[in-house]
Motif scaffolding. Structure first.
Motif, PDB file in Angstrom:
ATOM      1  N   VAL A  61      26.343  27.839  41.922  1.00 33.87           N
ATOM      2  CA  VAL A  61      26.435  28.499  43.410  1.00 33.87           C
ATOM      3  C   VAL A  61      26.693  30.414  42.392  1.00 33.87           C
ATOM      4  O   VAL A  61      27.674  30.326  42.018  1.00 33.87           O
ATOM      5  CB  VAL A  61      27.582  27.651  43.675  1.00 33.87           C
ATOM      6  CG1 VAL A  61      26.442  26.784  44.909  1.00 33.87           C
ATOM      7  CG2 VAL A  61      28.718  27.726  43.069  1.00 33.87           C
ATOM      8  N   ILE A  62      26.525  30.927  43.801  1.00 34.94           N
ATOM      9  CA  ILE A  62      26.841  32.118  43.441  1.00 34.94           C
ATOM     10  C   ILE A  62      27.291  33.094  44.693  1.00 34.94           C
ATOM     11  O   ILE A  62      26.550  33.077  45.665  1.00 34.94           O
ATOM     12  CB  ILE A  62      25.756  33.428  42.725  1.00 34.94           C
ATOM     13  CG1 ILE A  62      24.969  32.615  41.645  1.00 34.94           C
ATOM     14  CG2 ILE A  62      26.087  34.699  42.846  1.00 34.94           C
ATOM     15  CD1 ILE A  62      23.980  33.255  40.876  1.00 34.94           C
ATOM     16  N   ASP A  63      28.144  34.163  44.612  1.00 36.88           N
ATOM     17  CA  ASP A  63      28.797  35.080  45.673  1.00 36.88           C
ATOM     18  C   ASP A  63      29.458  36.565  44.794  1.00 36.88           C
ATOM     19  O   ASP A  63      30.080  35.718  43.689  1.00 36.88           O
ATOM     20  CB  ASP A  63      29.093  34.171  46.768  1.00 36.88           C
ATOM     21  CG  ASP A  63      29.600  34.770  47.694  1.00 36.88           C
ATOM     22  OD1 ASP A  63      28.748  35.311  48.669  1.00 36.88           O
ATOM     23  OD2 ASP A  63      30.725  35.203  48.340  1.00 36.88           O
ATOM     24  N   GLN A  64      29.800  37.221  45.440  1.00 38.06           N
ATOM     25  CA  GLN A  64      30.156  37.866  44.897  1.00 38.06           C
ATOM     26  C   GLN A  64      31.971  37.799  44.482  1.00 38.06           C
ATOM     27  O   GLN A  64      32.230  38.908  44.276  1.00 38.06           O
ATOM     28  CB  GLN A  64      29.852  39.625  45.746  1.00 38.06           C
ATOM     29  CG  GLN A  64      30.453  39.075  47.083  1.00 38.06           C
ATOM     30  CD  GLN A  64      29.586  39.259  48.164  1.00 38.06           C
ATOM     31  OE1 GLN A  64      29.189  38.434  48.337  1.00 38.06           O
ATOM     32  NE2 GLN A  64      30.157  39.449  49.688  1.00 38.06           N
ATOM     33  N   LYS A  65      32.247  37.090  45.703  1.00 34.26           N
ATOM     34  CA  LYS A  65      33.600  36.699  45.929  1.00 34.26           C
ATOM     35  C   LYS A  65      34.237  36.418  43.902  1.00 34.26           C
ATOM     36  O   LYS A  65      33.636  36.171  43.532  1.00 34.26           O
ATOM     37  CB  LYS A  65      34.292  36.228  46.830  1.00 34.26           C
ATOM     38  CG  LYS A  65      34.017  36.579  48.303  1.00 34.26           C
ATOM     39  CD  LYS A  65      34.918  38.209  48.535  1.00 34.26           C
ATOM     40  CE  LYS A  65      35.454  38.548  49.992  1.00 34.26           C
ATOM     41  NZ  LYS A  65      33.779  38.934  50.572  1.00 34.26           N
ATOM     42  N   GLY A  66      35.185  36.534  43.455  1.00 29.14           N
ATOM     43  CA  GLY A  66      36.035  35.430  42.786  1.00 29.14           C
ATOM     44  C   GLY A  66      36.852  34.656  43.102  1.00 29.14           C
ATOM     45  O   GLY A  66      36.975  34.310  44.002  1.00 29.14           O
ATOM     46  N   PRO A  67      36.644  33.918  41.688  1.00 31.27           N
ATOM     47  CA  PRO A  67      37.164  32.446  41.573  1.00 31.27           C
ATOM     48  C   PRO A  67      38.683  32.386  43.453  1.00 31.27           C
ATOM     49  O   PRO A  67      38.650  31.015  43.179  1.00 31.27           O
ATOM     50  CB  PRO A  67      37.325  32.120  40.293  1.00 31.27           C
ATOM     51  CG  PRO A  67      38.075  33.863  39.843  1.00 31.27           C
ATOM     52  CD  PRO A  67      36.692  34.464  40.537  1.00 31.27           C
ATOM     53  N   PHE A  68      39.678  33.096  43.304  1.00 33.93           N
ATOM     54  CA  PHE A  68      40.804  32.889  43.409  1.00 33.93           C
ATOM     55  C   PHE A  68      40.231  32.366  44.963  1.00 33.93           C
ATOM     56  O   PHE A  68      40.922  31.096  45.214  1.00 33.93           O
ATOM     57  CB  PHE A  68      41.365  33.909  43.833  1.00 33.93           C
ATOM     58  CG  PHE A  68      42.679  33.544  44.161  1.00 33.93           C
ATOM     59  CD1 PHE A  68      43.548  32.845  44.187  1.00 33.93           C
ATOM     60  CD2 PHE A  68      42.227  33.948  45.868  1.00 33.93           C
ATOM     61  CE1 PHE A  68      44.688  32.907  45.104  1.00 33.93           C
ATOM     62  CE2 PHE A  68      43.863  34.800  46.942  1.00 33.93           C
ATOM     63  CZ  PHE A  68      44.644  33.847  46.289  1.00 33.93           C
ATOM     64  N   LEU A 180      41.860  41.444  41.904  1.00 33.37           N
ATOM     65  CA  LEU A 180      41.064  42.069  42.121  1.00 33.37           C
ATOM     66  C   LEU A 180      39.570  40.946  41.549  1.00 33.37           C
ATOM     67  O   LEU A 180      38.669  41.616  42.062  1.00 33.37           O
ATOM     68  CB  LEU A 180      41.536  42.205  40.030  1.00 33.37           C
ATOM     69  CG  LEU A 180      40.711  42.879  39.123  1.00 33.37           C
ATOM     70  CD1 LEU A 180      40.035  44.141  40.047  1.00 33.37           C
ATOM     71  CD2 LEU A 180      41.099  43.057  37.903  1.00 33.37           C
ATOM     72  N   TRP A 181      40.137  39.543  41.931  1.00 33.42           N
ATOM     73  CA  TRP A 181      39.102  38.608  41.780  1.00 33.42           C
ATOM     74  C   TRP A 181      38.800  38.038  42.947  1.00 33.42           C
ATOM     75  O   TRP A 181      37.766  37.812  43.650  1.00 33.42           O
ATOM     76  CB  TRP A 181      39.473  36.900  41.206  1.00 33.42           C
ATOM     77  CG  TRP A 181      39.646  37.277  39.893  1.00 33.42           C
ATOM     78  CD1 TRP A 181      39.336  38.428  38.919  1.00 33.42           C
ATOM     79  CD2 TRP A 181      40.618  36.486  38.883  1.00 33.42           C
ATOM     80  NE1 TRP A 181      39.259  38.362  37.646  1.00 33.42           N
ATOM     81  CE2 TRP A 181      40.122  36.910  37.737  1.00 33.42           C
ATOM     82  CE3 TRP A 181      41.124  35.627  39.077  1.00 33.42           C
ATOM     83  CZ2 TRP A 181      40.474  36.528  36.749  1.00 33.42           C
ATOM     84  CZ3 TRP A 181      41.392  34.528  38.065  1.00 33.42           C
ATOM     85  CH2 TRP A 181      41.330  34.394  36.946  1.00 33.42           C
ATOM     86  N   SER A 182      39.137  39.282  43.819  1.00 36.99           N
ATOM     87  CA  SER A 182      39.258  38.355  45.846  1.00 36.99           C
ATOM     88  C   SER A 182      38.435  40.158  46.837  1.00 36.99           C
ATOM     89  O   SER A 182      37.618  39.998  47.106  1.00 36.99           O
ATOM     90  CB  SER A 182      39.781  38.197  46.213  1.00 36.99           C
ATOM     91  OG  SER A 182      40.442  36.851  45.825  1.00 36.99           O
ATOM     92  N   LYS A 183      39.089  41.242  46.155  1.00 35.98           N
ATOM     93  CA  LYS A 183      38.887  42.293  46.649  1.00 35.98           C
ATOM     94  C   LYS A 183      39.628  43.613  46.111  1.00 35.98           C
ATOM     95  O   LYS A 183      40.653  43.761  46.781  1.00 35.98           O
ATOM     96  CB  LYS A 183      39.035  42.542  48.705  1.00 35.98           C
ATOM     97  CG  LYS A 183      38.538  43.440  49.340  1.00 35.98           C
ATOM     98  CD  LYS A 183      38.410  43.351  50.827  1.00 35.98           C
ATOM     99  CE  LYS A 183      37.863  43.639  51.275  1.00 35.98           C
ATOM    100  NZ  LYS A 183      38.065  43.990  52.522  1.00 35.98           N
ATOM    101  N   TYR A 184      38.609  44.059  44.680  1.00 35.11           N
ATOM    102  CA  TYR A 184      39.627  44.598  44.380  1.00 35.11           C
ATOM    103  C   TYR A 184      39.570  46.359  44.732  1.00 35.11           C
ATOM    104  O   TYR A 184      40.699  46.763  44.305  1.00 35.11           O
ATOM    105  CB  TYR A 184      38.314  45.379  43.262  1.00 35.11           C
ATOM    106  CG  TYR A 184      37.150  45.937  43.431  1.00 35.11           C
ATOM    107  CD1 TYR A 184      37.309  47.296  43.033  1.00 35.11           C
ATOM    108  CD2 TYR A 184      36.340  45.594  43.672  1.00 35.11           C
ATOM    109  CE1 TYR A 184      36.338  47.855  44.091  1.00 35.11           C
ATOM    110  CE2 TYR A 184      34.644  46.258  44.286  1.00 35.11           C
ATOM    111  CZ  TYR A 184      34.648  47.513  43.824  1.00 35.11           C
ATOM    112  OH  TYR A 184      33.599  48.004  44.677  1.00 35.11           O
ATOM    113  N   THR A 185      39.469  46.739  45.719  1.00 38.07           N
ATOM    114  CA  THR A 185      39.886  47.937  46.603  1.00 38.07           C
ATOM    115  C   THR A 185      41.426  47.956  47.292  1.00 38.07           C
ATOM    116  O   THR A 185      41.711  48.760  46.834  1.00 38.07           O
ATOM    117  CB  THR A 185      39.079  48.097  47.513  1.00 38.07           C
ATOM    118  OG1 THR A 185      38.863  46.983  48.654  1.00 38.07           O
ATOM    119  CG2 THR A 185      37.528  48.329  47.231  1.00 38.07           C
TER     120      THR A 185
END
Length: 220
Positions: A61-68, A180-185
């Motif tokens: 499974v793939i999405d651009q968000k991070g593991p958190f 950082l793993w969720s929304k680095y901005t």
């Protein structure tokens, strides 16, 4: 002692009531809503659910968000994998934590009643205005406890001259990793926050403390 404990319980119950009320009325994960039309929520929830079903992230499974976020949504799917009721309870918990730190921040200057009133108005801004938290269950909403905690120890440092302890810097490092793993901005908030204590350390020529603090945050 008993009065103080009773007052604390009253404050916590009031904050919990505010959290439940706002999340129930304004979050689309609430049982009041028949469906949630947010594509991000649908995708992240599905990825989290499949992770907890044994599939491997970024391979199956793939999405651009991070593991958190995937872990949070995966835990919520354990309550119900066919509805968003788990996310609804998760949002209440995250909202309660956020508003507790809002209250603690305001309490640095004002009494309990004013602090509770201010907490209510902050909740209005967070959940009622068309910001990134509007409609509930957004990355910003899930990370809000991190940001409010950051503001709390920052304001306490500036206005009460309470030094930030190493374990608090460690918490800053851990939460910044989640961001950082969720929304680095949104890491810009952490960078702006760290400028004040860093400048103070430089003024005091305490470069050893500055270096060790940076290591603690990076380690987190």
């Amino acid at each position: 002692m008993i009065k103080t404990r009773k007052r604390k319980c009253t404050v916590l119950f009031t904050i919990l009531l505010i959290s439940v009320s706002f999340i129930t009325v304004f979050s689309k994960c609430s049982p009041l809503y028949d469906f949630n039309n947010s594509p991000d929520v649908t995708v992240i929830f599905e990825v989290g659910r499949r992770m907890f079903d044994g599939q491997l992230l970024y391979r199956d499974v793939i999405d651009q968000k991070g593991p958190f976020l995937f872990v949070i949504y995966g835990i919520a799917s354990l309550i119900s994998d066919s509805s968003y009721i788990g996310l609804y309870f998760t949002e209440i918990i995250f909202s309660f934590i956020s508003l507790c730190f809002v209250y603690k921040t305001v309490s640095l200057k004002y009494d309990s009643k004013r602090s509770l009133l201010a907490t209510f108005f902050v909740a209005c801004l967070m959940y009622c205005c068309p910001l990134n938290t509007y409609g509930g269950d957004t990355a910003e909403l899930m990370m809000m406890p991190f940001f409010v905690y950051l503001y709390y120890i920052g304001f306490r440092y500036v206005y009460k001259n309470v030094s930030i302890k190493p374990y608090e810097y460690l918490i800053v490092g851990i939460t910044s990793g989640c961001v950082l793993w969720s929304k680095y901005t949104l890491l810009g908030i952490y960078i702006a926050w760290f400028i004040i204590p860093a400048v103070d350390m430089i003024k005091e020529k305490n470069f050893k403390k500055l270096f060790s603090t940076c290591l603690i945050i990076a380690g987190g």
